[in-house]
Structure formats: C-alpha cells, structure tokens
Design a protein around this motif. Structure first.
Motif, PDB file in Angstrom:
ATOM      1  N   GLY A  30      17.855  81.012  31.077  1.00 22.55           N
ATOM      2  CA  GLY A  30      17.167  81.860  32.050  1.00 22.55           C
ATOM      3  C   GLY A  30      16.234  82.900  31.473  1.00 22.55           C
ATOM      4  N   GLY A  31      16.394  83.210  30.194  1.00 23.04           N
ATOM      5  CA  GLY A  31      15.585  84.265  29.590  1.00 23.04           C
ATOM      6  C   GLY A  31      14.338  83.737  28.920  1.00 23.04           C
ATOM      7  N   HIS A  32      13.616  84.609  28.211  1.00 25.95           N
ATOM      8  CA  HIS A  32      12.378  84.188  27.579  1.00 25.95           C
ATOM      9  C   HIS A  32      12.048  85.086  26.387  1.00 25.95           C
ATOM     10  CE1 HIS A  32       9.046  81.358  28.080  1.00 25.95           C
ATOM     11  NE2 HIS A  32       8.283  82.299  27.520  1.00 25.95           N
ATOM     12  N   VAL A  33      11.422  84.470  25.388  1.00 30.25           N
ATOM     13  CA  VAL A  33      10.976  85.213  24.218  1.00 30.25           C
ATOM     14  C   VAL A  33       9.452  85.204  24.184  1.00 30.25           C
ATOM     15  CG1 VAL A  33      11.063  85.397  21.698  1.00 30.25           C
ATOM     16  CG2 VAL A  33      13.040  84.493  22.949  1.00 30.25           C
ATOM     17  N   TYR A  34       8.846  86.392  24.059  1.00 30.32           N
ATOM     18  CA  TYR A  34       7.393  86.537  23.909  1.00 30.32           C
ATOM     19  C   TYR A  34       7.136  86.916  22.464  1.00 30.32           C
ATOM     20  CZ  TYR A  34       7.973  86.696  28.919  1.00 30.32           C
ATOM     21  OH  TYR A  34       8.339  86.389  30.200  1.00 30.32           O
ATOM     22  N   SER A  35       6.524  86.004  21.721  1.00 33.98           N
ATOM     23  CA  SER A  35       6.386  86.208  20.282  1.00 33.98           C
ATOM     24  C   SER A  35       4.915  86.302  19.899  1.00 33.98           C
ATOM     25  CB  SER A  35       7.064  85.040  19.551  1.00 33.98           C
ATOM     26  OG  SER A  35       7.114  85.288  18.175  1.00 33.98           O
ATOM     27  N   TYR A  36       4.532  87.434  19.274  1.00 35.51           N
ATOM     28  CA  TYR A  36       3.136  87.707  18.913  1.00 35.51           C
ATOM     29  C   TYR A  36       2.903  87.427  17.429  1.00 35.51           C
ATOM     30  CZ  TYR A  36       2.468  90.059  23.405  1.00 35.51           C
ATOM     31  OH  TYR A  36       2.360  90.330  24.751  1.00 35.51           O
ATOM     32  N   GLU A  37       1.871  86.637  17.154  1.00 33.99           N
ATOM     33  CA  GLU A  37       1.543  86.312  15.758  1.00 33.99           C
ATOM     34  C   GLU A  37       0.022  86.270  15.612  1.00 33.99           C
ATOM     35  OE1 GLU A  37       3.342  85.561  12.686  1.00 33.99           O
ATOM     36  OE2 GLU A  37       1.214  85.839  12.192  1.00 33.99           O
ATOM     37  N   ALA A  38      -0.535  87.155  14.804  1.00 32.20           N
ATOM     38  CA  ALA A  38      -1.994  87.246  14.665  1.00 32.20           C
ATOM     39  C   ALA A  38      -2.570  86.062  13.882  1.00 32.20           C
ATOM     40  CB  ALA A  38      -2.364  88.562  13.980  1.00 32.20           C
ATOM     41  N   ASN A  39      -1.780  85.499  12.970  1.00 31.43           N
ATOM     42  CA  ASN A  39      -2.265  84.408  12.117  1.00 31.43           C
ATOM     43  C   ASN A  39      -2.144  83.062  12.836  1.00 31.43           C
ATOM     44  OD1 ASN A  39      -1.881  82.138  10.212  1.00 31.43           O
ATOM     45  ND2 ASN A  39      -2.274  83.709   8.647  1.00 31.43           N
ATOM     46  N   LYS A  40      -3.300  82.390  13.014  1.00 27.58           N
ATOM     47  CA  LYS A  40      -3.340  81.155  13.803  1.00 27.58           C
ATOM     48  C   LYS A  40      -2.493  80.039  13.173  1.00 27.58           C
ATOM     49  CE  LYS A  40      -6.079  78.384  16.825  1.00 27.58           C
ATOM     50  NZ  LYS A  40      -5.143  78.564  17.922  1.00 27.58           N
ATOM     51  N   ASP A  41      -2.578  79.886  11.847  1.00 26.78           N
ATOM     52  CA  ASP A  41      -1.795  78.843  11.165  1.00 26.78           C
ATOM     53  C   ASP A  41      -0.296  79.064  11.355  1.00 26.78           C
ATOM     54  OD1 ASP A  41      -4.100  77.658  10.297  1.00 26.78           O
ATOM     55  OD2 ASP A  41      -4.017  78.516   8.277  1.00 26.78           O
ATOM     56  N   PHE A  42       0.119  80.311  11.223  1.00 27.33           N
ATOM     57  CA  PHE A  42       1.537  80.623  11.396  1.00 27.33           C
ATOM     58  C   PHE A  42       1.979  80.310  12.822  1.00 27.33           C
ATOM     59  CE2 PHE A  42       1.598  84.192   7.946  1.00 27.33           C
ATOM     60  CZ  PHE A  42       1.356  83.231   6.990  1.00 27.33           C
ATOM     61  N   SER A  43       1.169  80.710  13.803  1.00 29.01           N
ATOM     62  CA  SER A  43       1.606  80.521  15.194  1.00 29.01           C
ATOM     63  C   SER A  43       1.682  79.031  15.528  1.00 29.01           C
ATOM     64  CB  SER A  43       0.714  81.290  16.171  1.00 29.01           C
ATOM     65  OG  SER A  43      -0.548  80.668  16.299  1.00 29.01           O
TER      66      SER A  43
END
Lengths: 239, 239, 239, 239
Positions: free
Chosen positions: B101-114
């Motif tokens: 039911g929950g959610h994780v919002y994950s921020y990553e500036a590096n395109k390759d990493f994301s």
C-alpha cells in the motif's frame, strides 16, 4: 506517549502541563510548561510506541533488532516464529512489518511475561497480527513452512531442531546469545541439523555528540549486548 | 541468484553444474558439481535478491540499512522519500516493507544511476512500489506529508530544508554521511530548520569465527562506513 | 633503516637515490630522488628499529605491546621472563626499557626462530640485555624472583604454573591469546595456581584520516589480534 | 597502598584489619579480616602506585598512555618534555622509564595542579627525575634537542611550533585531544611546521568477563577518551 484522559495535569522534568491545554491541539503543536519550557505534541512513531512497553525482562537493543529484521528479510505477509516473547518488543517489531497479511507466532514459557507482552501489543494495536503461546519452545513449534524463526533464549540448541522442522526451505533462522559459549553450542547444533550459510556477528553502537567545533563520541557506551547468528535451512539429504 | 535459461552450464569456484540437472528440482534440493561438491537450490530471500544489484555507486552497509529502517519505524503503507537512489539497495529495502500500500519516492540526479536502479528494482519485482525521479533533490521534493525521509548524499544540508517541508508532523528524518564535518553541517541545518530529537550514531560490525574451542573475532573488519543522524519534525512555531 | 654501504643506489617507490648523495648528510637533512621527491634522513627511533625485524612468526600488535608494558609496570633494572620469543619484537621492547641494569630471559622452543630473534636483537644493539634460550617453556623456567612474566604461546595453561614459581611475590603476569577458549583455560589455571586480580581485556585500534573538512575513520581496520589477560602473584597459603 | 603507621586499624569493604597484624608480615603474606575475608599484602607495582595519585584533573587512560610510551619509543636516558602536567600520571609513567639517567620537563600553568603533581611524584620517589615548571607552554619551552614531546592540552596548535623547536631531528611528538576538531587544527599546524609521518588513531578498550561457559565482553565500556596524533620532526628546509 501519554493517555490524555488519565490525569488533569502532567508533571515532567521540564515543568507541569494541564490536560486542558493539550486537548484540541494537533500533532506538531506545542504547549508551554509552568517552568517556561516548550513541549511538542508529536505523532508517536512505531519506535516511540515500543518505548512504552513494560519490560520485566532484559530486552534486545535497537541495533540488534534492526539488523536482524533486515538480514531475515522480514516483509509484509510473512509468517514468523519467535521465542521467547519477553516483553514483546521484537514481537511488535516483527508484527509491524508482516502486517496486515502476515502473522507472528511467539512462544513464551513464563505466564507473567506472556500476559504482559499481550498487554503491551494490545496497547499499540498489534495483537491481532500475533499469537502469543504460553508454551515452552523446547517441546516444539506447531507451525510449519514459516518464513523466518528468531530465537532469543538461554539454550537455543534445544530449540534449533524444532526451528529446522518449522522453517520453509531456504528460509532463515536468527539466534541471539550473550555468551560466546552459547554461540558455540548453537552453531554446532545448526551444523548437525543441516543449516547452511551460518554466520555470527556482533554490533557495537557508538553515540556521537555533535557540537560545532567540539564533536566527539560519547564517553560511555554499551560494550556488549550479545552475538547474532544467522543460518539458512536447506532440505536434509537422505543418505 | 542465477537466471536458469541463460546458459547450458554454470561454472562456480566449486566446480561445474549442468542447467539440465537443476531443471525440475525444488527449493531445498541439491546437485553435485563436477568436482564433487554439493550445491543447494535455495529460494532467494529479499536479502539474497539485493546482493544481485548492479552497483555503480558505493552502497550503504547492511548494519546501517537495518538500523535506519527500524529507527525510522518503516512499516507497510508508508510513503517515504529517499535521495540519492544510487544502486537502489536502500530503495528496495524501503519498498519491500512499505509494499503493497505504500510508496517510495527516490530522487537521483545522475541519469545512469537512476536507469540502473530502475533495472535493479524491476528485476526483483519492486519497481511498482517506487517512483524513481531523475531530478536533483537540491531543487526540492514534490511530495508532502510523507512518513519518513532518508538522505544519502554529499551535501545533506542543501536538502534538509526540503525534507522539513515534505515531512508530516512528528515524522522522522535520517541522514547518512561518511565524515564528521558533513555531520556537523547537517546537524546545524537540522537545528535551524526546527528539527527535534537530533541524534548521531555509528555502528561497528564485527564478524565472529565460531569453531569449537577456537572461537574468535575475524582479523579484518570494516572500521567505518559513515555516521547516521536521526531527527524529528515538529511544526515550526510562528514567532 | 638502510645499511648505507650495501649498494651504490637505492630504488624506492618514490624514485632512485645515490648512496654518494647521502654520505656526509646529517639526520634531518634530505635528498631529492630521480623523480623529484624529497626524502628525509631521520635518526631511527626504537619504534623504527623493530620495524626492520625479520618476522617468520605472527607478531603482536603495537597496541597490545604498549598496553602490556605499561600494565606490567616494566622499568629499568627489572628482570623479566618471556615466552615464546618469536621474532623478538616484544623481547626488544622489554629489553629497551629494562636496560642497562635489567635483563630479559626469553624462551623459544623453535631453533630457527631463536636464531632469527638473536640476529634481530643484535642488529639493534639489544642482545646484551637478553638471554634467548632455545628451550621449551613447558619444562619450566630457570629463573626465580623475576619482576614480570609475559606469555605469548598457544597453550599458556601449561606454562602458568612455572610462571607462578618464577615470579616474585606481588609481581605481574600477562598472557596473550587469540581465542576466547584459550583465555578460559588460562584464567582457570591462573585461579587454581593462586593468581589474584585476574582481568582480561581486548584493544581495538582505529586509524583516523584527518583532512580539513573531510575527517573520518579509515574504512578498514584490524578487528582482532587477541585478548590480554593480567594477573598478580601472591604467596600460596599453606592449608 | 596504605601508609601503615597512620592508623591502628583499617576499615575495608571486606571487613576490618588491625595494623599490628600486618607488621612483621612480608609481601605475599595475608591477613584475615573481622568478616573472614583473606586480604593479601602485595608489593606495589608502578601501576599500583600511580592509582594513589590525587587527581584534580581528568586523566589519560592506561590504553592511551601505554600506546604513547611505546610509539614515542621512550627508553632509559631520554630527555622528554610534557605539557600539561595535570595530576602527574603521564609524568610518572615517563619518569619511571627514562630514569635514572634521563629527565622529564613537565609544564603546567595551573599552580595548584603543579603543586599536587609534585606531591604525587614525590610520594612514589620519582620527583628527582622530573622538573615541574609552573609555566604556560604557549610561551615556549626552555629545553632543546629533546627526544620526545607529549602534549595533552586544549589548544595543542599553540604549542606545536615550540615543540618543533625543542625536538631533536628525527624525534617524535605525540598529542592527545578529545575532539576531532582539535585534531584537525593540530594536524594542520604540524603540517605547516614541517612535521612528517603524521598519523592519528583512537583506541577502544573492552573488558572481557571470563567465566567457564559464560564468557562475554562486559556490558559497559568507555566509548571514547580521545584521539592520539603522532608526528616526526625533520629539519626545516631552507627554500
């Protein structure tokens, strides 16, 4: 965590606050005590809640619980066996993650402890995900195919064969023991039962005092709680 | 974890096994390699799964992840923000508990990493509980009222004010930093933003070699990964 | 430490230097290598000298040696027994403090080790304060009334009764063992021999990388060398 | 350590003993107290003696002193500078090794501390190897060409340039500081003064409770005393 309707006023080490001043406030609001300190009303986290547990028994430390939950891979929906229940802190930590679809079966031979743990778990709304059995784990577990077993008792070697029977293939066992001699006996039993990937660790937690230009670890620390041993069940080979 | 259909045989450091020998076997079964070693087929635990992640970035250690999840009180149904995503190991650990039911919002500036993290999370079936945003957290988070924020980046002080805005009242922040100087700057920003109950710790994990009559800690250990700082949001007071 | 007349030039990982450039220089002077690095000529400290010892055996770590010397109260003029000699590092550390009036009696059953230790001690000018006996300590020590005994061998329990006989009243024993099981057997023997004030400790040494604004403990550390047990001799009571 | 002629009887937490019963006994003998406990008469070791020091100031821990003495390579005959004197424990430890031919020059700005340290050192017979100067080390040291300098004060950076001038070429400096920020400033000054081979460490000491079948580290330990930084003097190069 305070039950608001219990008293007219609360005495804290930072002064007195009246119940009437709190009622109607929201989480995040604050009140000022008789001695001028500002106290905040915060939504209790799960971590706060378990701090309120009555603890007749020694309890596992946060560092040990957090690592165990992660290494056992506890997730929603899992069925987990634990013994002993003690004050129910680990029980609550397990239940809070396996909920709502999973279940914790917690064995505690001592009647007073099992009653106290039930009361603790009920207070934080987790008892519905837990079955506390006032029963000696040395006589065996009633569940089978469970996803994890956690042992925190003085003679884990007497319970490890039962854990092997109750675990599903590939599932994980964890055992906590204060002395190295207990660990030796536990590991020896794990090996003879057929457990794989046995490893033992200990964790040391150090608090750091951060003050600009004066940062340093705290002078006193807990030097030892116990050793954590992890193992993996694989189906026994017929010779 | 091996994808069975990729090859006809597998070369391990304990000898070769044929794919055809494995097919049809169940978890808990075993096969014997060309060099006579018995290898077991085990159902992968969550912990096993994240070991398969491609890791272009340095990752947090188990001891740090386990403790953080527990101290933040992560449970099913929670909405959590994290930055940076890195290889997605912490993202997976969070998603595996907040699901379904929950959610994780994950921020990553590096395109390759994301992109790599997306692939890792997809492989273990957790991407549906995660939104990976290829975006610099220094410019702010889009979510509000979240239950927890976890920061693992070089300049947490630039993101802590955004974390304060996004957190619900009473919710918890955790921040990981390798150097004491980063921690000092982070704690200073937490204080000026109004965070409460700020505390910093470090964990040391020691492996113990258990052999009957020859038990001892391992000679080598990891002496440092980083410091973990925890803090609590309370609504800002208008002066 | 380099013996100057051995070669015409020295190859270091920072470039080559000619012997002729060094001759005539004083301690504190420097030379520039072929790759432009400045190397300093420093008077070797005792600590430098023992780094040059040939070490066929595992050696005690600095942290353990320094603490042991201090706890045993080693001072000029003392007579001290030690076994095994190993590469002679502890022997040298003891001799360097008891000199010139004191003496170290060092027992080593292995002939190659005792010859190597003699050569090491001779090289640093300490052999005249040491008697290295190629003899098995399990058969007893020839000295009596000594001021301290230091044991570093696999079965200290077989030597502790001899240590008791050789120590003067009120004098101190130290024993180093890698495993907890060895310590248990050693302590048990110390108790039955009548040793008092028995205590066991372990030391962890952590290197700290200091860089302005980036200070942190080193990633890798030695997690274990061994346990140090200290005890005090008191005259046995006739029953 | 008790001065025998002070009183007619001694009250200990294990019962009372009469002075008259002790007189005439030798080291290693014992007496039985009024409550039936046997107490032993032991020759005080150097380590015992310094336990009797009056300590108005915080003192360095054994682990730190032992390691420092060893790393500095302190040996008989050396001339050593130390500041601050504090209660004189490190002064005594240095004097007890450099004696009889060496000397310790100890600087202490606080008059009460320097008087107390003199009294402590006199009590254990080491004052003749020590000159305690009631003088602020920030104004410089009067000695030159010394074999080692040990700094234990709040602002080592103000004294490190003086230490460089007083040290002989190739000689060693040690500095003790509780906070990482002090270490950063000290190391920065060491570098600009021209010190070489700068390294910082910390030591953790853990007591182990040895009981047959129940051995484990003690629950409580000291988590931090301070950081030790070592450095080597090399003659300054003229540019």
């Amino acid at each position: 965590m305070i039950h608001l309707l219990d008293k007219e006023e609360f005495h804290t080490h930072k002064g007195i606050i009246k119940t009437s001043e709190i009622i109607g406030k929201k989480f995040g609001d604050s009140v000022v005590t008789t001695t001028g300190h500002r106290l905040y009303i915060l939504k209790p986290s799960f971590y706060d809640k378990i701090q309120t547990f009555r603890r007749p028994t020694q309890i596992l430390y946060d560092k040990d619980i957090g690592f165990t939950l992660f290494k056992l891979g506890i997730e929603p929906g899992m069925r987990v066996i634990e013994t002993g229940t003690g004050s129910g802190v680990v029980t609550a930590a397990l239940a809070n993650i396996v909920k709502p679809g999973g279940h914790v079966y917690s064995y505690e031979a001592n009647k007073d402890f099992s009653e106290n743990a039930k009361s603790n778990l009920s207070k934080v709304g987790l008892l519905k995900y837990v079955t506390i059995k006032c029963s000696d784990a040395r006589h065996g577990f009633e569940e089978s195919g469970v996803d994890a077993v956690f042992l925190d008792l003085g003679d884990p070697w007497n319970v490890i064969p039962h854990a092997f029977k109750s675990l599903g293939d590939g599932s994980n066992l964890a055992s906590f023991s204060p002395t190295i001699n207990q660990v030796e006996k536990a590991v020896s039993t794990m090996k003879s039962e057929g457990f794989l990937a046995i490893e033992t660790i200990e964790l040391l937690l150090r608090r750091i005092r951060i003050e600009d230009g004066k940062s340093r670890p705290e002078t006193h620390m807990i030097g030892h709680t116990g050793y954590l041993t992890f193992a993996r069940k694989a189906k026994k080979q017929e010779e």
